[in-house]
Scaffold this active site. Structure first.
Site, PDB file in Angstrom:
ATOM      1  N   ASN A  22       0.864  -1.181   0.000  1.00 31.08           N
ATOM      2  CA  ASN A  22       0.000   0.000   0.000  1.00 31.08           C
ATOM      3  C   ASN A  22       0.900   1.230   0.000  1.00 31.08           C
ATOM      4  O   ASN A  22       1.536   1.530   1.010  1.00 31.08           O
ATOM      5  CB  ASN A  22      -0.888  -0.051   1.268  1.00 31.08           C
ATOM      6  CG  ASN A  22      -1.703   1.207   1.451  1.00 31.08           C
ATOM      7  OD1 ASN A  22      -1.779   2.058   0.563  1.00 31.08           O
ATOM      8  ND2 ASN A  22      -2.324   1.340   2.616  1.00 31.08           N
ATOM      9  N   TRP A  23       0.966   1.903  -1.152  1.00 28.31           N
ATOM     10  CA  TRP A  23       1.890   3.038  -1.267  1.00 28.31           C
ATOM     11  C   TRP A  23       1.350   4.300  -0.601  1.00 28.31           C
ATOM     12  O   TRP A  23       2.044   5.287  -0.495  1.00 28.31           O
ATOM     13  CB  TRP A  23       2.204   3.313  -2.746  1.00 28.31           C
ATOM     14  CG  TRP A  23       2.923   2.187  -3.438  1.00 28.31           C
ATOM     15  CD1 TRP A  23       3.336   1.005  -2.879  1.00 28.31           C
ATOM     16  CD2 TRP A  23       3.336   2.132  -4.812  1.00 28.31           C
ATOM     17  NE1 TRP A  23       3.956   0.213  -3.811  1.00 28.31           N
ATOM     18  CE2 TRP A  23       3.967   0.885  -5.014  1.00 28.31           C
ATOM     19  CE3 TRP A  23       3.221   3.001  -5.905  1.00 28.31           C
ATOM     20  CZ2 TRP A  23       4.498   0.506  -6.254  1.00 28.31           C
ATOM     21  CZ3 TRP A  23       3.737   2.624  -7.139  1.00 28.31           C
ATOM     22  CH2 TRP A  23       4.367   1.392  -7.314  1.00 28.31           C
ATOM     23  N   LYS A  24       0.104   4.267  -0.181  1.00 27.55           N
ATOM     24  CA  LYS A  24      -0.530   5.419   0.493  1.00 27.55           C
ATOM     25  C   LYS A  24      -0.347   6.683  -0.346  1.00 27.55           C
ATOM     26  O   LYS A  24      -0.364   6.611  -1.567  1.00 27.55           O
ATOM     27  CB  LYS A  24       0.013   5.556   1.915  1.00 27.55           C
ATOM     28  CG  LYS A  24      -0.111   4.244   2.703  1.00 27.55           C
ATOM     29  CD  LYS A  24       0.099   4.402   4.169  1.00 27.55           C
ATOM     30  CE  LYS A  24      -0.042   3.043   4.850  1.00 27.55           C
ATOM     31  NZ  LYS A  24       0.047   3.087   6.297  1.00 27.55           N
TER      32      LYS A  24
ATOM     33  N   GLU B 129      -5.241  -5.373  10.481  1.00 23.22           N
ATOM     34  CA  GLU B 129      -4.173  -4.395  10.731  1.00 23.22           C
ATOM     35  C   GLU B 129      -4.478  -3.629  12.024  1.00 23.22           C
ATOM     36  O   GLU B 129      -5.227  -2.643  12.003  1.00 23.22           O
ATOM     37  CB  GLU B 129      -4.111  -3.383   9.590  1.00 23.22           C
ATOM     38  CG  GLU B 129      -3.843  -3.986   8.232  1.00 23.22           C
ATOM     39  CD  GLU B 129      -3.346  -2.923   7.262  1.00 23.22           C
ATOM     40  OE1 GLU B 129      -2.177  -3.013   6.862  1.00 23.22           O
ATOM     41  OE2 GLU B 129      -4.090  -1.990   6.943  1.00 23.22           O
TER      42      GLU B 129
ATOM     43  N   GLY C 129       2.595   1.751  10.865  1.00 22.79           N
ATOM     44  CA  GLY C 129       3.561   2.840  10.784  1.00 22.79           C
ATOM     45  C   GLY C 129       4.278   3.142  12.089  1.00 22.79           C
ATOM     46  O   GLY C 129       4.979   4.152  12.201  1.00 22.79           O
TER      47      GLY C 129
ATOM     48  N   GLY D 170       2.857  -1.203   4.265  1.00 26.64           N
ATOM     49  CA  GLY D 170       2.930   0.206   3.886  1.00 26.64           C
ATOM     50  C   GLY D 170       4.374   0.611   3.633  1.00 26.64           C
ATOM     51  O   GLY D 170       4.895   0.484   2.522  1.00 26.64           O
ATOM     52  N   GLY D 171       5.041   1.084   4.691  1.00 25.04           N
ATOM     53  CA  GLY D 171       6.406   1.642   4.572  1.00 25.04           C
ATOM     54  C   GLY D 171       7.359   0.787   3.750  1.00 25.04           C
ATOM     55  O   GLY D 171       8.010   1.290   2.827  1.00 25.04           O
TER      56      GLY D 171
HETATM   57  P1  PGA Z   1       2.952  -0.074   7.606  1.00 19.08           P
HETATM   58  O1  PGA Z   1       1.491   0.175   7.008  1.00 19.08           O
HETATM   59  O2  PGA Z   1       3.490  -1.315   6.976  1.00 19.08           O
HETATM   60  O3  PGA Z   1       3.739   1.160   7.227  1.00 19.08           O
HETATM   61  O4  PGA Z   1       2.809  -0.220   9.095  1.00 19.08           O
HETATM   62  C1  PGA Z   1       0.589  -0.892   6.809  1.00 19.08           C
HETATM   63  C2  PGA Z   1      -0.718  -0.382   6.227  1.00 19.08           C
HETATM   64  O5  PGA Z   1      -1.172   0.696   6.609  1.00 19.08           O
HETATM   65  O6  PGA Z   1      -1.317  -1.052   5.361  1.00 19.08           O
END
Ligand code: PGA
Length: 253
Positions: free
Chosen positions: A8-10, A165, A171, A232-233
């Site tokens: 998930n590149w957000k 999650e 994050g 995410g990250g």
């Molecule tokens: P993260 O994010 O890996 O940066 O904790 C996960 C997500 O929000 O899908």
């Protein structure tokens, strides 16, 4: 069931950065034999990323959709707009949408149905906050958030994916323990089985997400009820993301 590694590149990457990232991921990931790899770029890059990945097994998803087919919803994007780009997935109910955009169980249920009314496979994101966990309310919160699946017919339910999650793990660098992730993913699967039966419950991939990194991913992938990870990250670093895929390929079934 193949494992799923989903990025998930957000709200990261301009168009050219997204192109470069997609290209880099595709060349590092190659052709995995037992892992489904998906990336979810921001809307403006979806089309280009699809093109860049047209020869690659890496699939593309959106980060959200609106529930309506069309209409006066300034700034929103419908399932069919995403589907016609050749995307195969969409997240719905990500905690950042629930917290910042006031997505509720009800609006998320509508988005889930909108995705199922198209060819998109929805990934329903659920998870408790730190306060819920402290008060031992994880089951209650997650149970409510997955309830939209209970109201689907079984054929539609079988097309859903779930991502557990915990909000406090996203994050934060503080991932859940693999055992805690397995326990909640197992709880989700048990509920789906109670409502829709064993074969639907087994066909739904349930992912863990929240601070997944190359050094902790294997612990999650070894769990019985964890079918993959939503990241995410680490999905913005092509080598880190590719190493998650390698971990999945190497993990025993
Ligand atoms: P993260 O994010 O890996 O940066 O904790 C996960 C997500 O929000 O899908």
């Amino acid at each position: 069931m193949n494992r799923v590694i989903m990025g998930n590149w957000k709200m990261h990457t301009t168009l050219s950065e997204a192109e470069d990232l997609a290209r880099d991921i595709s060349s590092r990931v190659g052709r995995p034999s037992k892992t489904q790899v998906v990336v979810c770029p921001p809307f403006p890059s979806l089309n280009r990323v699809r093109e860049v990945l047209s020869e690659s097994p890496v699939q593309v998803g959106a980060q959200d959709i609106h529930w309506a087919e069309e209409g006066a919803f300034t700034g929103e994007v419908s399932a069919s707009m995403v589907e016609t780009l050749g995307c195969e997935y969409t997240l719905v109910g990500h905690s950042e949408r629930r917290v910042h955009k006031e997505d509720t169980v009800e609006t998320t249920a509508l988005k889930l149905r909108a995705a199922l009314g198209s060819k998109l496979r929805p990934v329903l994101c659920v998870g408790e906050g730190a306060d819920h966990r402290e008060k031992d309310l994880t089951g209650e919160v997650v149970g409510t958030q997955i309830s939209p699946i209970f109201f689907l017919d079984s054929a539609a339910a079988a097309r859903v994916m779930v991502a557990y999650e915990p909000v406090w793990a996203i994050g934060s660098g503080r991932a859940a323990t693999p055992q805690d992730a397995d326990e909640v993913c197992g709880f989700i699967r048990d509920w789906i089985e109670r409502v829709h039966g064993k074969s639907v419950a087994r066909s739904i991939p349930i992912l863990y997400g929240g601070s997944v990194k190359p050094d902790n991913v294997s612990g999650f992938l070894l769990q019985k009820n964890v079918d993959g990870v939503l990241v995410g990250g680490a999905s913005l670093d092509p080598e880190a993301f590719a190493s998650l895929v390698r971990a999945s390929e190497g993990a025993t079934d």
